[in-house]
Write an enzyme that holds these catalytic residues in place. Structure first.
Site, PDB file in Angstrom:
ATOM      1  CE1 TYR A 238      22.080   3.146   4.416  1.00  0.00           C
ATOM      2  CE2 TYR A 238      22.445   4.634   6.245  1.00  0.00           C
ATOM      3  CZ  TYR A 238      21.766   3.580   5.690  1.00  0.00           C
ATOM      4  OH  TYR A 238      20.786   2.957   6.402  1.00  0.00           O
TER       5      TYR A 238
ATOM      6  CD  GLU B 186      -2.941  -3.197  -5.278  1.00  0.00           C
ATOM      7  OE1 GLU B 186      -4.017  -3.068  -5.881  1.00  0.00           O
ATOM      8  OE2 GLU B 186      -2.660  -2.557  -4.249  1.00  0.00           O
TER       9      GLU B 186
ATOM     10  CG  ASP C 293      -6.135  -4.822  -3.177  1.00  0.00           C
ATOM     11  OD1 ASP C 293      -5.230  -4.523  -2.375  1.00  0.00           O
ATOM     12  OD2 ASP C 293      -6.422  -5.991  -3.502  1.00  0.00           O
TER      13      ASP C 293
END
Lengths: 699, 365
Positions: free
Chosen positions: B99, B198, B250
């Site tokens: 920013y 995970e 996964d």
């Protein structure tokens, strides 16, 4: 009354409506929507032709009102500022079939494609029982004549009623000096979209850039297409028929009417392209004595003569050599005006137009003009809009079967930047393609005159012209890409690089380095920037080309620029001199540019209006590529030179400047130009069923 | 070797980058910046460190195109900004820097990612750490639950002793962004291994089922692609406490990459792999064998998945036979499955059956 007479009367009665029914399709009244367009077309054609013959700038107003939505009754009112029609001629013009100056002469005319306003009067009467109201004011009279022209279906005659004279004032209360207003009702449908009155008028305005057209639709919305030029189309000359394009009926008529005492005189005088020698050879090939009177020719002699003319009867195996017909009977729209017309109507980024040199096919002179307009707000995922015209008349139907469409489809558009599925069919993209065929004898696919018939020569001519458009588009797209890159480089060296130099110096607390060397290495190119701007004060178009050498070696170039020489522009304030390279291409050999050096080439163009010339094509001859210009394509120059030659031969090389044309230069004592001559030749269009006219009266 | 730099050392390192640009301009050349190539084509195994690091390939960013020139300008702005922070004794997040760049005119960043990447570029070229630049990430640190005790120095400068089972709620202990010794001290533990998980769902499942107590382990929620701090703490625990790290993810190509970043080094942070990687970590599952053996509910591999798998076949970090087999098996199978799909057999299947079986294979149960 005898039975025979009665039967004859009945037959005539049946004949009119039956004639109409049987021929509705080719007369243009086969559907309710089409009927309205035909009515508008006939009226508009008349107005434009009349104004052109009187050498006036046309201002047309067309208003459509829905009278009865359930019964599909529409009222059409068209008004023009033309010379008007004298009272005594109104009946003939509106009440007599195939009456008018358009049909008899061999020259480019809109009128070839229509039965005339009489057809509209007929249709109106047959579908509503009402006559057509005509108001006509000619300049030499104080009042306008008004009359209702109808059709007496029992007597087969034009009827006149409510004839009177009245004062005609326009909406500002001012007296109308001259003009024509036609009001009629008919059974018709008003529809929007592609095949609509709006589209017809829009297309008409594109190819008649000198016309000012206003259209008020049934919802009261006003559409206005202003004129983009005050230049009238060229005055067209009639030409005599050419032997190659003639047919038997015509030949018979000409022989019968000829007062000449010998064949050779007749041949030389009544036809174009026949020299004394050719006249003699034609006689020899057809085995007719030169001394024969044309009037006395027998049928089989005429046939023989025709065969000699067509080249079927030969001398020593070779057909008789004839000259080409003159091509000054054509009035093309002209490249710059097509450009203006298109740009006023369609929002775009790029327009390219081209008027090819006139040429001949089957003894008929013709000329192809094309335009391609690209970018702007047109949809990129739709097929391109095809705008077809024959003799300045829009063709709105049978797009697929038309020669002009086929010419567009025969081009490989993918190499020019438009999508084209499988390389066949119409391309897709944000573009519109205009094709205009101007000819003394346009061949249509059917009596309906909606699409142009196949013709190998015309197709090839059109295809070549369209390919030029494609090439122009490709160059434009490439140029845009390159220009974007050039812009980036300029931003880099003008903004970013100095910022890097300053900040790095600041952080390290050292002096700001000099950037000259870095700039050269970053650009390592020769860049050209061109500006073409309209100068309000001098009323000229200023052109400047700046060349920057951002390479590490000295460079020398010849710079060539295009300019509208063909349209009568002048090249002024040209300090660097240079020389003419070809028509519309000027060349300057520049002094050698050292590394880091720049040079400015500037000049002004006179004789143009604002918006006539907005983009200059810049070419170069030199070893190093110039970003922002194209390498001179010698083939392009050759093509220009060839076209130059052809145009010169046709007498069309320089268009008259606009000073020649002036508006309304009538003195009030002068007789206005009559739209209708007192004597006229019989029409070349064969009247159906042996009848010359339907309404009786006249010849 | 990676090390922390003092503020002065940091400034000197950054000035070298600036000097490269400056000297080029003085010589009449376009300014440039040279950095190591940061793709899988330029990572190699460093046997001494046991991790993957950047190789010798270099790429030069120079001012010959608008895009690269703007990058150079941005780099200068970032250097200036960091110097200002060092001098003022402040720090900022990467997002804040993004920013702040809005006021840099032509040098502003287009996206947050651009800003992050440039910070990494600087790290790599100067061999400094983000922390030296006083830049903090946005990333969430991991959560941990288990019988392990550590000390954290809070914002008031006081040391707090925290046990990740008794002193925390059900969400566990949240790691701060800085897990270095000045901030976190590892004290003692009573666990046999650490299980890195995970998904949050699976973490909560194991917590609810009391898996950490029943199997004497520490549970760590990776939160997907683990943050640097997460990887750093795993490495520290693995080395300082000498406990094995098991990774439970996964079964899809992206999880393979997660594992690689934990065990071998992420491509993006290869310059500090030895700092963040735990070479001894083991992959527990879900594997393609598991998908087949347990007939787990699965999805077809998408085009992107297949592309990712094929890319992994040529990624040096997956070059060993076991990984090549795994990847090819998944390609042949054409399926991927989530770890939570084990719930097909009931909520307790994962803790009662699946994990115990797997841990037995690894010798941990």
């Amino acid at each position: 009354m005898g039975i025979a007479q009665k039967l004859a009367d009945n037959q005539k009665q049946v004949a009119i409506s039956e004639f109409f029914e049987k021929n509705k399709h080719f007369l243009g009244f086969d559907s309710l929507a089409r009927s309205l367009i035909t009515a508008v077309k006939e009226s508009v054609d008349n107005s434009l032709d009349a104004c052109e013959e009187a050498r006036m700038l046309p201002t047309l107003r067309i208003q459509i009102n829905k009278i009865d939505a359930n019964k599909d009754i529409i009222e059409m009112k068209t008004t023009d500022n033309g010379p008007g029609i004298p009272q005594q001629s109104v009946e003939k013009v509106f009440g007599q079939l195939l009456f008018g100056s358009r049909f008899h002469a061999i020259r480019q005319s809109r009128g070839q494609q229509g039965i005339g306003i009489t057809g509209v009067v007929m249709y109106s009467q047959l579908t509503t029982g009402r006559p057509t109201h005509v108001r006509s004011k000619i300049a030499t009279e104080a009042t306008a004549s008004v009359v209702d022209i109808g059709l007496d279906t029992r007597k087969n005659k034009a009827t006149k009623s409510n004839a009177a004279r009245e004062i005609w004032e326009d909406e500002n209360g001012e007296l109308v000096e001259h003009g024509l207003e036609v009001t009629c009702r008919m059974k018709a449908k008003y529809q929007k979209g592609r095949q609509s009155v709006w589209q017809y008028l829009r297309m008409t305005s594109i190819v008649n850039p000198h016309a000012d057209i206003t259209f008020i639709d049934p919802e009261g919305e006003v559409h206005h297409w202003p004129r983009v030029t005050e230049r009238l189309p060229r005055v067209v000359e009639s030409i005599k028929p050419h032997p190659r394009g003639i047919h038997l009926g015509q030949l018979q008529r000409m022989c019968n009417e000829s007062q000449d005492s010998r064949m050779t005189v007749f041949l030389r005088g009544s036809f174009s392209g026949v020299s004394s020698r050719s006249a003699k050879e034609l006689c020899e090939a057809s085995e007719i004595s030169e001394k024969t009177k044309p009037k006395g020719l027998k049928p089989e002699q005429m046939r023989s003569l025709l065969e000699a003319m067509q080249g079927e009867k030969t001398i020593a195996g070779k057909p008789v050599k004839l000259l080409n017909p003159p091509t000054n009977c054509l009035s093309p729209i002209e490249e710059m005006l097509i450009k203006k017309g298109l740009s006023k109507t369609i929002d775009s980024r790029f327009i390219s137009t081209m008027t090819r040199a006139p040429t001949v096919a089957n003894g008929n002179p013709y000329q192809v003009e094309v335009g391609l307009i690209f970018g702007g707000s047109m949809a990129a995922d739709k097929h391109v809009e095809v705008l077809r015209f024959a003799n300045r008349v829009p063709l709105m139907y049978q797009q697929g079967g038309c020669l002009l469409t086929k010419a567009i489809e025969a081009v490989n558009w993918r190499q020019y930047g438009l999508e084209q599925a499988g390389g066949k069919g119409l391309p897709k993209g944000p573009a519109a393609i205009l094709v205009h065929l101007a000819s003394t004898n346009v061949q249509f696919t059917s009596e309906a005159k909606e699409a142009l018939a196949d013709n190998a020569e015309v197709m090839e001519e059109a295809r070549k012209a369209i390919m030029e458009m494609g090439r122009g588009l490709k160059k434009h797209l490439q140029k845009k890409k390159k220009m974007a890159k050039t812009q980036e480089k300029f931003e880099l060296i003008n903004d970013i690089l100095p910022a890097i130099a300053e900040k790095s110096a600041q952080i390290l607390d050292r002096p700001v380095p000099d950037l000259a060397g870095s700039i050269t290495k970053i650009m390592s190119a020769v860049i050209s920037e061109t500006q073409t701007t309209w100068n309000k004060e001098t009323k000229m178009t200023d052109v400047s080309v700046v060349l920057f050498n951002y390479t590490s070696r000295a460079r020398s170039y010849t710079i060539l620029c295009t300019w509208p020489e063909k349209f009568g522009a002048t090249l002024d304030n040209n300090e660097l001199g240079g020389r003419k390279e070809a028509t519309g291409v000027w060349a300057w050999k520049l002094a050698t540019l050292d590394p880091g050096e720049r040079i400015t080439l500037s000049y002004s163009l006179g004789g143009l209006e604002k918006g006539d010339w907005t983009e200059t094509d810049v070419f170069y001859r030199g070893s190093q590529e110039v970003i922002g210009a194209s390498k001179m394509d010698e083939k392009f120059l050759d093509e220009i030179r060839q076209q130059e030659k052809a145009l010169r031969e046709a007498g069309m090389d320089i268009i008259e400047t606009r000073d020649n044309e002036s508006l309304l230069d009538f003195e009030s004592d002068d007789e206005p130009t009559e739209v209708v001559p007192d004597e006229y030749d019989q029409p070349t269009v064969e009247a159906p069923e042996g009848q010359q006219t339907l309404f009786g009266g006249g010849n | 070797m990676v090390k922390r730099h003092s503020p002065e050392e940091t400034k000197v390192a950054m000035h070298e980058v600036v000097a490269e640009m400056y000297d080029k301009m003085v010589k009449g050349e376009p300014p440039s910046m040279t950095l190591p190539v940061r793709t899988k084509n330029n990572i190699g195994f460093d046997s001494k460190l046991g991790v993957y690091k950047y190789g010798k390939k270099r790429s030069t960013r120079d001012a010959t195109s608008l895009g690269s020139a703007k990058q150079l300008l941005r780099t200068l702005h970032v250097v200036e900004f960091i110097e200002q922070m060092i001098d003022a004794g402040k720090s900022s997040t990467l997002r804040e820097m993004y920013y702040i760049s809005e006021s840099w005119g032509m040098g502003k960043f287009g996206t947050q990612n651009d800003s992050n990447n440039l910070a990494e570029d600087l790290e790599i070229v100067t061999k400094c750490l983000r922390e030296d630049f006083k830049l903090r990430p946005e990333e969430d640190g991991a959560r941990m639950i288990g019988n392990l005790t550590l000390r954290e120095r809070n914002r008031r400068g006081e040391w707090m002793t925290i046990n990740a089972r008794d002193d925390v709620g059900d969400s566990g202990y949240g790691l701060p962004y800085n897990v270095e010794e000045e901030k976190i001290e590892l004290l003692e533990h009573d666990i046999d291994f650490i299980m890195a998980i995970e998904t949050g769902g699976m973490f909560d499942r194991l917590v609810e089922n009391g898996f950490d107590e029943n199997y004497r382990c520490g549970l760590l929620h990776l939160k997907g692609q683990p943050a640097r701090s997460t990887r750093r703490i795993m490495k520290r625990m693995s080395e300082e406490w000498d406990v094995p790290v098991i990774v439970f993810l996964d079964g899809d190509p992206w999880s393979f990459r997660i594992f690689a970043s934990i065990a071998y080094g992420a491509i993006k942070t290869a310059h500090i792999s030895e700092y963040l990687a735990t070479p001894s970590a083991s992959y527990l599952g879900i594997t393609s064998d598991d998908i087949m053996a347990y007939e787990l509910p699965s999805d077809d591999l998408s085009k992107k998945d297949i592309e990712a798998l094929n890319a992994e076949l040529t990624d040096p970090r997956f070059a060993d036979t076991w990984w090549q087999d795994q990847i090819n098996m998944m390609l042949d199978l054409g399926l991927k499955a989530e770890q939570q799909s084990l719930a097909k057999y009931g909520l307790d299947f994962v803790t009662d059956t699946y994990l115990p079986e797997k841990l037995k294979e690894l010798g941990l149960a």
